[in-house]
Design an enzyme around this catalytic site. Structure first.
Site, PDB file in Angstrom:
ATOM      1  N   HIS A 130       0.822  -1.210   0.000  1.00  0.00           N
ATOM      2  CA  HIS A 130       0.000   0.000   0.000  1.00  0.00           C
ATOM      3  C   HIS A 130       0.856   1.261   0.000  1.00  0.00           C
ATOM      4  O   HIS A 130       1.813   1.360   0.776  1.00  0.00           O
ATOM      5  CB  HIS A 130      -0.897   0.042   1.244  1.00  0.00           C
ATOM      6  CG  HIS A 130      -1.850  -1.106   1.342  1.00  0.00           C
ATOM      7  ND1 HIS A 130      -2.297  -1.603   2.546  1.00  0.00           N
ATOM      8  CD2 HIS A 130      -2.433  -1.852   0.377  1.00  0.00           C
ATOM      9  CE1 HIS A 130      -3.130  -2.604   2.324  1.00  0.00           C
ATOM     10  NE2 HIS A 130      -3.216  -2.782   1.013  1.00  0.00           N
ATOM     11  N   HIS A 220       5.653   5.724  -0.632  1.00  0.00           N
ATOM     12  CA  HIS A 220       6.521   4.540  -0.613  1.00  0.00           C
ATOM     13  C   HIS A 220       5.689   3.317  -0.242  1.00  0.00           C
ATOM     14  O   HIS A 220       4.544   3.434   0.208  1.00  0.00           O
ATOM     15  CB  HIS A 220       7.646   4.716   0.402  1.00  0.00           C
ATOM     16  CG  HIS A 220       7.157   4.826   1.817  1.00  0.00           C
ATOM     17  ND1 HIS A 220       6.724   6.025   2.362  1.00  0.00           N
ATOM     18  CD2 HIS A 220       6.990   3.889   2.809  1.00  0.00           C
ATOM     19  CE1 HIS A 220       6.335   5.831   3.600  1.00  0.00           C
ATOM     20  NE2 HIS A 220       6.480   4.530   3.909  1.00  0.00           N
TER      21      HIS A 220
END
Length: 281
Positions: A130, A220
């Protein structure tokens, strides 16, 4: 309230909270017949599951309050098979030098998974990752419909796919410094689009008096974690291994890339599709 819990799960369900289930106390009686021996299959599990799982302690990022549900808005990311094979060798080098790392979510020691390429690719790199578009925060039951509705209204206009390039290995530490993460960061392709999506989510959080995302967002995904703040030592290991890759000319400019396919929102145990891009694009 029980009906709501059945729908959304326990309000304590957030990515940083995972407590061990309590063991029921059994009252034994002399009249009870002894239990039969367990099946042999249970004593000899399949090779794929025959791994030592470390007992880890997760710390909740916010206190549990009955009726609160953890909210997380994110871009789902799946790593392609070719990219998994390219990522695996570097993860092996890092885990060999830092045995304190665990695979994200499954909480299996990374150095154990690294003993088998199939386990490493399927368990450590085969899950859905995610990119967070907002902080994981608690919301009340009466806020759920409003938050989901506004997210869809703001973000369903994101009907164009774009490429997300993960260019940089980076180390992150959570706010209370209880966990350190080995991550790959988006610093070029897709950064502008993701930051616009974060701004949209921030606006909705603000309307609901929820804490906004970091002022300087750094999109990220995290591949591994360690307990406590080990950022200094882990960064040193990563930097040294990257230098070896440069000397050996095996370092790629882009670690891996994937297409933006949509946005999801998880509240408690329930996942909502906020926007979805057609596979044809």
């Amino acid at each position: 309230m029980e009906a709501l819990k059945a729908c959304y799960g326990d309000g304590s369900s957030d990515s940083d909270s995972e407590s061990s289930p309590s063991v029921p106390t059994l009252a034994y009686s002399e009249e009870l017949a002894p239990l039969p021996p367990p099946p042999i299959a249970l004593l000899h599990p399949p090779n794929f599951l025959d791994m030592q799982i470390g007992q880890t302690t997760k710390v909740r990022s916010f206190p549990h309050v009955d009726g609160n549900y953890a909210l997380h808005v994110y871009i789902p990311i799946n790593i392609s098979s070719p990219s998994k094979k390219e990522l695996a060798p570097f993860l092996k080098k890092i885990s060999y030098r830092d045995p304190s790392l665990y695979a994200v979510d499954v909480d299996v020691p990374l150095n154990i998974l690294c003993k088998n390429d199939e386990k490493l690719e399927q368990v450590a790199l085969g899950r859905e990752f995610h990119i967070s578009l907002g902080r994981t925060v608690p919301i009340r039951v009466h806020q759920i419909d409003s938050v989901v509705s506004m997210l869809r209204q703001k973000l369903q206009t994101q009907h164009q796919s774009y490429w997300i390039d993960f260019h940089k290995w980076e180390i992150f530490v959570n706010d209370d410094r209880t966990r350190t993460f080995l991550s790959v960061e988006v610093v070029q392709g897709g950064l502008v689009e993701i930051c616009k999506q974060i701004e949209a989510v921030n606006a909705i959080y603000k309307l609901h008096n929820l804490p906004e995302f970091y002022e300087d967002p750094r999109p990220h995904i995290s591949l591994a974690w360690a307990l406590g703040d080990t950022s200094h030592s882990l960064k040193k290991v990563v930097d040294e291994e990257l230098k070896k890759c440069v000397v050996g000319k095996s370092l790629k400019k882009c670690i891996f890339t994937c297409k933006f396919k949509g946005i999801e929102c998880k509240i408690g145990n329930k996942t909502y599709t906020i926007c979805k891009i057609s596979d044809r694009q």
